[in-house]
Write an enzyme that holds these catalytic residues in place. Structure first.
Site, short mmCIF file in Angstrom:
data_model
loop_
_atom_site.label_atom_id
_atom_site.label_comp_id
_atom_site.label_asym_id
_atom_site.label_seq_id
_atom_site.Cartn_x
_atom_site.Cartn_y
_atom_site.Cartn_z
N MET A 119 3.18 -1.19 9.04
CA MET A 119 2.51 0.03 9.50
C MET A 119 1.05 -0.30 9.85
O MET A 119 0.22 0.60 9.93
CB MET A 119 2.60 1.12 8.43
N TYR B 235 -2.87 -2.12 9.78
CA TYR B 235 -4.01 -2.31 8.88
C TYR B 235 -3.69 -3.51 7.98
O TYR B 235 -3.64 -3.42 6.76
CB TYR B 235 -4.32 -1.05 8.06
N LEU B 236 -3.47 -4.62 8.65
CA LEU B 236 -2.87 -5.80 8.01
C LEU B 236 -3.83 -6.47 7.03
O LEU B 236 -5.03 -6.52 7.24
CB LEU B 236 -2.45 -6.80 9.09
N GLY C 290 -1.36 -9.87 2.40
CA GLY C 290 0.02 -9.64 1.97
C GLY C 290 0.95 -9.63 3.18
O GLY C 290 1.97 -10.33 3.21
N HIS C 291 0.57 -8.86 4.23
CA HIS C 291 1.40 -8.84 5.44
C HIS C 291 1.45 -10.24 6.07
O HIS C 291 2.50 -10.69 6.54
CB HIS C 291 0.79 -7.91 6.51
N GLN D 31 8.25 8.94 6.98
CA GLN D 31 8.33 8.44 5.60
C GLN D 31 7.17 8.94 4.74
O GLN D 31 7.08 8.59 3.57
CB GLN D 31 8.45 6.92 5.56
N ASP E 93 6.76 -3.65 -2.49
CA ASP E 93 7.54 -2.40 -2.46
C ASP E 93 8.95 -2.77 -2.88
O ASP E 93 9.88 -2.81 -2.06
CB ASP E 93 7.55 -1.82 -1.04
N GLN F 103 11.83 -0.40 -2.08
CA GLN F 103 12.11 -0.40 -0.64
C GLN F 103 12.92 -1.64 -0.24
O GLN F 103 13.89 -1.55 0.52
CB GLN F 103 10.78 -0.36 0.13
O1 PAF Z 1 6.57 -1.21 4.13
C1 PAF Z 1 6.17 -0.65 5.18
O2 PAF Z 1 5.08 -0.92 5.69
C2 PAF Z 1 7.05 0.40 5.82
O3 PAF Z 1 7.74 1.14 4.88
C3 PAF Z 1 8.01 -0.17 6.88
C4 PAF Z 1 9.03 -1.11 6.27
C5 PAF Z 1 7.22 -0.90 7.96
C6 PAF Z 1 8.79 0.96 7.55
O4 PAF Z 1 7.95 1.86 8.18
#
Ligand code: PAF
Length: 284
Positions: free
Chosen positions: A32, A34-35, A38-39, A63, A152, A155
């Site tokens: 989503m 704003y990296l 972690g990303h 979400q 997460d 998730q």
């Molecule tokens: O973890 C996230 O950033 C979000 O839940 C994802 C997996 C990109 C789905 O919008």
């Protein structure tokens, strides 16, 4: 610029078709934006397991169960694109919400049991929003593998289950949780913490580490281990524990004792206005 910026579904389809014709293996990292590191660690992992990395940046409105949280979600596309380019990412897909959810949109994907507790119980509709957007993205990108962070954890498990249940033809790769130097689990939300909130937030990761040490010293009773974390958080002003739990990694159901099966401690707390989550593996 070496990275390809794909702003429409048409551009994405043309790009992925070309990758398929050329026989590339695509590694996908949905985000989503704003990296943070972690990303980027997920991107690095995708690069090790594929030969073209495609990242999506989409702040998925469905979400967010709290509209204020959606409004406050930080965005910096220019910075994100340049970070991804530095990391050698081949393409970034940045759709608008109108492109993803057309006016006639009415379909959803949901996973039942794994979403009933923890984040699912506290944030109604959240996981259906996640599984629906991730399914849409999987269909569009057609990756060979996709990387999701253990930060997460629920998730990640929900997506693994969805991929198994719906027979998606791709591999889900688990990316280890990355922490700031002070121990705070990396999150795009951390920038919204004031200095004093951050000091309080640190008690979450400290508590998890203390509980792990207590377990490693021989304590197996979940209630006692949870008490170790609770003790550090419960008297802090402006900190509200949402849940603390020790769960089976497979079912996400609480366990009474930590035995041989993979077990994780999950934590969620509201610090000021910011909801934070963290977790630690007790056994794997
Ligand atoms: O973890 C996230 O950033 C979000 O839940 C994802 C997996 C990109 C789905 O919008």
């Amino acid at each position: 610029m070496n990275i390809k910026v794909l702003n429409t579904i048409k551009e994405l389809r043309a790009y992925t078709r070309e990758l398929q014709i050329q026989g590339h293996k695509t590694g996908f990292v949905p985000t989503m934006g704003y990296l943070h590191e972690g990303h980027l660690s997920l991107v690095d992992l995708a690069a090790r397991r594929s030969d073209k990395v495609l990242v999506s940046i989409f702040v998925n409105p469905t979400q967010f169960n709290d509209p204020k949280d959606l409004e406050a979600y930080p965005v910096d596309l220019e910075r994100d694109i340049s970070l991804l380019e530095e990391r050698g990412v081949s393409a970034v897909f940045i759709p608008t919400k109108e492109m993803i959810y057309g006016k006639r949109h009415q379909s959803a994907v949901s996973v039942s049991s794994l979403t009933a507790l923890w984040e699912g119980a506290d944030r109604p509709g959240h996981f259906e929003g996640v599984t629906t957007i991730v399914s849409i993205l999987f269909h569009l990108v057609k990756p060979a593998c996709a990387v999701f962070g253990e930060k997460d954890f629920q998730q990640l498990r929900v997506i693994e289950q969805m991929v198994e249940d719906l027979h998606f033809d791709l591999e889900i790769i688990r990316g280890p949780l990355v922490r700031e130097s002070d121990g705070l689990a990396m999150s795009s939300r951390n920038v919204r913490l004031s200095e004093s909130e951050r000091q309080k937030a640190l008690e979450i990761s400290r508590g998890l580490r203390r509980a792990l040490a207590t377990y490693q010293n021989g304590e197996k009773e979940a209630g006692k281990l949870l008490g170790v974390v609770r003790a550090g958080l419960e008297n802090l002003v402006d900190v509200k524990i949402a849940y603390l739990a020790i769960v089976s990694e497979d079912t996400l159901k609480p366990v009474e004792f930590v035995e041989d099966e993979a077990t994780r401690m999950l934590a969620a707390a509201q610090v000021g206005k910011i909801r934070l989550i963290d977790n630690i593996a007790l056994t794997s």
